[in-house]
Design a protein around this motif. Structure first.
Motif, PDB file in Angstrom:
ATOM      1  N   SER A  57      -8.526   2.596  -4.824  1.00 25.92           N
ATOM      2  CA  SER A  57      -8.903   2.754  -3.423  1.00 25.92           C
ATOM      3  C   SER A  57      -9.340   4.184  -3.108  1.00 25.92           C
ATOM      4  CB  SER A  57      -7.719   2.381  -2.525  1.00 25.92           C
ATOM      5  OG  SER A  57      -7.930   2.804  -1.203  1.00 25.92           O
ATOM      6  N   TYR A  96       0.833  -1.207   0.000  1.00 28.88           N
ATOM      7  CA  TYR A  96       0.000   0.000   0.000  1.00 28.88           C
ATOM      8  C   TYR A  96       0.864   1.253   0.000  1.00 28.88           C
ATOM      9  CZ  TYR A  96       0.746   0.442   5.082  1.00 28.88           C
ATOM     10  OH  TYR A  96       1.305   0.591   6.330  1.00 28.88           O
ATOM     11  N   MET A 121      -6.043  -0.856   0.507  1.00 30.14           N
ATOM     12  CA  MET A 121      -5.303   0.345   0.143  1.00 30.14           C
ATOM     13  C   MET A 121      -4.207   0.073  -0.884  1.00 30.14           C
ATOM     14  SD  MET A 121      -3.896   3.412   2.649  1.00 30.14           S
ATOM     15  CE  MET A 121      -5.333   3.433   3.705  1.00 30.14           C
ATOM     16  N   SER A 155      -9.854   5.112  -0.064  1.00 26.52           N
ATOM     17  CA  SER A 155      -9.071   5.457   1.130  1.00 26.52           C
ATOM     18  C   SER A 155      -7.708   6.013   0.731  1.00 26.52           C
ATOM     19  CB  SER A 155      -8.891   4.229   2.026  1.00 26.52           C
ATOM     20  OG  SER A 155     -10.111   3.834   2.580  1.00 26.52           O
ATOM     21  N   ALA A 156      -7.082   5.409  -0.282  1.00 22.06           N
ATOM     22  CA  ALA A 156      -5.796   5.930  -0.759  1.00 22.06           C
ATOM     23  C   ALA A 156      -5.962   7.345  -1.305  1.00 22.06           C
ATOM     24  CB  ALA A 156      -5.214   5.005  -1.825  1.00 22.06           C
ATOM     25  N   GLU A 211      -7.995  -2.280   5.393  1.00 24.79           N
ATOM     26  CA  GLU A 211      -7.261  -1.387   4.499  1.00 24.79           C
ATOM     27  C   GLU A 211      -5.789  -1.743   4.345  1.00 24.79           C
ATOM     28  OE1 GLU A 211      -8.462   0.782   2.577  1.00 24.79           O
ATOM     29  OE2 GLU A 211     -10.485   1.111   3.329  1.00 24.79           O
TER      30      GLU A 211
END
Length: 317
Positions: free
Chosen positions: A83, A39, A78, A85-86, A62
């Motif tokens: 993503s 990630y 992630m 979230s990324a 994640e």
């Protein structure tokens, strides 16, 4: 799913020869996958310890790879080039770390204010913060509500909380949205509070919302219940829930109307009486444009702005 295909193609061009997740590639029997080897390769800068802990304790899987009961390999979310979230980390972790080091975050504050968010100052930035829907001491409700929802980004001032839900490709997938019976039909304090505090939102959840295909209103509804339960009573702060979403331009030579449908559903949701003044939506494109303006002429932010532009917003040049 032309929008997702276009976003993925853009992300693959950005990622170039970055190594992919070998176990996932082997399972898919192709090297052309959208999960990176780690990630960290997907981020502008490493997560600070506080952010790493927040994502590690979150419910979304994640940062850690998993193995399903059937033995199927599930990579950390992630790692994915898609993503959300990324995307959120790549935009907000930069300011979180600056704030932690006592450095200036005025460009972020001014960008948010230019988009209508009522922050007078920024005292803290958190990822995956929870605002409990129920009193944690009430064990009788935990069977129906085993987990408190995590809000992607929370920016706090002295007397105001801006809670941000981040969406990347999610609006362009196939969805059927509904909220669990525990929120709308069971005889419990959450349902009673929901119906009392948000009567029109409650009616929407049992009626018009069931036709939505783009906007994840059940998730937003849970966030409202958590914020209403926690903010003004516990934190003594006013709050606003914001949706930051990535509006992919309409794909050429397609009949897709998904971005417009998302806009329409946001508009309908925003008109629910009790949340009109507590909910807003901003495209990541508009937010980046505001950030680019407030960072203009400040060379210390050039690398950050260039990364975001090249990776996510080439059309904003």
């Amino acid at each position: 799913m032309a929008e997702i295909e276009n976003i993925l193609a853009r992300q693959k061009r950005w990622s170039g020869q970055k190594p992919r997740d070998k176990k996932y590639a082997q399972a898919r029997k192709t090297d052309d996958v959208h999960y990176l080897e780690s990630y960290g390769l997907n981020l502008f800068q490493p997560l600070c310890p506080n952010s790493h802990e927040a994502f590690s304790q979150g419910d979304g899987g994640e940062l850690k790879d998993k193995t399903a009961k059937n033995g199927r390999y599930i990579p950390a979310k992630m790692k994915s080039l898609l993503s959300s979230s990324a995307l959120a980390v790549n935009i907000f972790e930069y300011w979180h770390q600056r704030l932690s080091k006592g450095e200036d975050v005025e460009p972020l504050l001014q960008a948010l204010k230019s988009l209508g968010y009522d922050l007078k100052e920024i005292k803290s930035i958190h990822f995956e913060k929870q605002f409990p829907i129920i009193d944690t001491k009430d064990a009788s409700l935990r069977d129906d509500f085993p987990k408190d929802p995590n809000i992607d980004i929370v920016i706090e001032g002295l007397d105001f909380v801006l809670a941000i839900e981040s969406k990347f490709t999610e609006p362009y997938g196939s969805h059927v949205f509904s909220i669990r019976d525990a929120y709308i039909s069971k005889d419990n304090d959450v349902r009673s509070s929901f119906e009392l505090s948000f009567p029109q939102l409650y009616a929407f959840a049992t009626g018009a919302g069931l036709a939505f295909k783009r906007l994840d209103w059940p998730q937003l509804t849970k966030h409202f219940l958590g914020l209403e339960n926690s903010c003004e009573d516990i934190y003594k702060k006013k709050y606003q829930l914001a949706l930051f979403w990535y509006k992919e331009p309409k794909a050429p030579r397609t009949q897709s109307d998904k971005p417009q449908k998302m806009d329409d559903e946001i508009g309908e949701f925003s008109n629910i009486a009790e949340i009109k003044d507590k909910f807003s939506a901003t495209t990541y494109q508009d937010f980046f444009e505001a950030l680019k303006t407030t960072c203009c002429g400040l060379s210390e932010h050039d690398e950050y702005i260039t990364y975001l532009r090249d990776r996510y917003f080439p059309q904003n040049n």
